[in-house]
Design a protein around this motif. Structure first.
Motif, mmCIF file in Angstrom:
data_model
loop_
_atom_site.group_PDB
_atom_site.id
_atom_site.type_symbol
_atom_site.label_atom_id
_atom_site.label_comp_id
_atom_site.label_asym_id
_atom_site.label_seq_id
_atom_site.Cartn_x
_atom_site.Cartn_y
_atom_site.Cartn_z
ATOM 1 N N MET A 1 67.737 12.041 -27.686
ATOM 2 C CA MET A 1 67.804 10.576 -27.633
ATOM 3 C C MET A 1 68.304 10.290 -26.442
ATOM 4 S SD MET A 1 69.973 7.894 -30.159
ATOM 5 C CE MET A 1 69.095 6.754 -30.844
ATOM 6 N N TYR A 2 68.144 8.979 -25.848
ATOM 7 C CA TYR A 2 68.400 8.632 -24.615
ATOM 8 C C TYR A 2 69.904 7.819 -24.600
ATOM 9 C CZ TYR A 2 66.761 3.936 -25.566
ATOM 10 O OH TYR A 2 66.466 2.561 -26.186
ATOM 11 N N ASN A 3 70.405 7.658 -23.549
ATOM 12 C CA ASN A 3 71.605 7.001 -23.607
ATOM 13 C C ASN A 3 71.409 5.465 -23.282
ATOM 14 O OD1 ASN A 3 74.175 5.823 -23.508
ATOM 15 N ND2 ASN A 3 74.705 7.372 -21.741
ATOM 16 N N PRO A 4 71.228 4.368 -24.293
ATOM 17 C CA PRO A 4 70.868 3.268 -23.776
ATOM 18 C C PRO A 4 71.782 2.584 -22.964
ATOM 19 C CG PRO A 4 71.730 3.268 -26.076
ATOM 20 C CD PRO A 4 71.590 4.752 -25.577
ATOM 21 N N SER A 5 71.414 1.490 -22.181
ATOM 22 C CA SER A 5 72.374 0.757 -21.382
ATOM 23 C C SER A 5 73.147 -0.412 -22.126
ATOM 24 C CB SER A 5 71.534 -0.161 -20.268
ATOM 25 O OG SER A 5 70.594 0.621 -19.721
ATOM 26 N N HIS A 6 74.407 -0.436 -21.665
ATOM 27 C CA HIS A 6 75.232 -1.535 -22.320
ATOM 28 C C HIS A 6 74.702 -3.012 -22.079
ATOM 29 C CE1 HIS A 6 78.597 -4.260 -22.985
ATOM 30 N NE2 HIS A 6 79.241 -3.351 -23.670
ATOM 31 N N PRO A 7 74.657 -3.882 -22.941
ATOM 32 C CA PRO A 7 73.829 -5.010 -22.753
ATOM 33 C C PRO A 7 74.504 -5.782 -21.610
ATOM 34 C CG PRO A 7 74.537 -4.662 -25.023
ATOM 35 C CD PRO A 7 75.145 -3.419 -24.518
ATOM 36 N N GLY A 8 75.647 -5.641 -21.394
ATOM 37 C CA GLY A 8 76.251 -6.288 -20.248
ATOM 38 C C GLY A 8 75.633 -6.120 -18.824
ATOM 39 N N GLN A 9 75.157 -4.425 -18.883
ATOM 40 C CA GLN A 9 74.440 -4.173 -17.592
ATOM 41 C C GLN A 9 73.254 -4.870 -17.398
ATOM 42 O OE1 GLN A 9 73.496 -0.201 -17.418
ATOM 43 N NE2 GLN A 9 72.615 -0.147 -15.544
ATOM 44 N N MET A 73 70.083 -4.857 -29.084
ATOM 45 C CA MET A 73 70.582 -4.059 -28.000
ATOM 46 C C MET A 73 72.012 -3.564 -27.993
ATOM 47 S SD MET A 73 70.380 -4.706 -23.840
ATOM 48 C CE MET A 73 68.776 -4.119 -23.777
ATOM 49 N N GLN A 74 72.939 -4.424 -28.413
ATOM 50 C CA GLN A 74 74.280 -4.117 -28.648
ATOM 51 C C GLN A 74 74.620 -2.945 -29.889
ATOM 52 O OE1 GLN A 74 77.278 -5.201 -26.808
ATOM 53 N NE2 GLN A 74 77.896 -3.253 -27.795
ATOM 54 N N ALA A 75 73.809 -3.193 -30.901
ATOM 55 C CA ALA A 75 73.686 -2.330 -32.222
ATOM 56 C C ALA A 75 73.296 -0.818 -31.591
ATOM 57 C CB ALA A 75 73.007 -2.696 -33.135
ATOM 58 N N ASN A 76 72.198 -0.858 -30.848
ATOM 59 C CA ASN A 76 71.898 0.288 -30.254
ATOM 60 C C ASN A 76 72.675 1.226 -29.473
ATOM 61 O OD1 ASN A 76 69.196 0.047 -31.804
ATOM 62 N ND2 ASN A 76 68.363 -0.739 -30.122
ATOM 63 N N TYR A 77 73.317 0.426 -28.464
ATOM 64 C CA TYR A 77 74.296 0.846 -27.767
ATOM 65 C C TYR A 77 75.574 1.510 -28.729
ATOM 66 C CZ TYR A 77 77.966 1.302 -24.377
ATOM 67 O OH TYR A 77 78.850 1.735 -23.513
#
Length: 89
Positions: A1-9, A73-77
């Motif tokens: 699994m990849y490391n998702p970006s923080h939505p803030g980025q 996106m936040q939940a995935n992070y």
């Protein structure tokens, strides 16, 4: 699994900087457009705060994507971070 970006980025890239990283708007201007305090937005784009439902709706109303997109996106992070921290323990 990849490391998702923080939505803030992503918010920083879409609303504050262009694709080359040059500033296109100030945090204060974008925060005013979103109806939040600049410190709130600053914490979000620096990864120390999460996208809340209120912020997701403000982003949607600003034309930055659907509220569902931002909350997903936040939940995935968050889920990735939790799994990673449990695996590292």
């Amino acid at each position: 699994m990849y490391n998702p970006s923080h939505p803030g980025q992503i918010i920083r890239q879409r609303l504050i900087e262009d694709e080359d990283g040059h500033k296109i708007d100030s945090v204060a201007v974008v925060a005013e457009r979103l109806g939040c305090h600049r410190n709130t937005l600053n914490r979000l784009i620096n990864g120390s705060a999460s996208v809340t439902p209120d912020m997701a709706l403000a982003l949607e109303q600003a034309g930055a994507g659907s509220a569902e997109f931002w909350l997903s996106m936040q939940a995935n992070y968050d889920l990735f971070q939790l799994r990673h921290s449990q695996g590292a323990a």
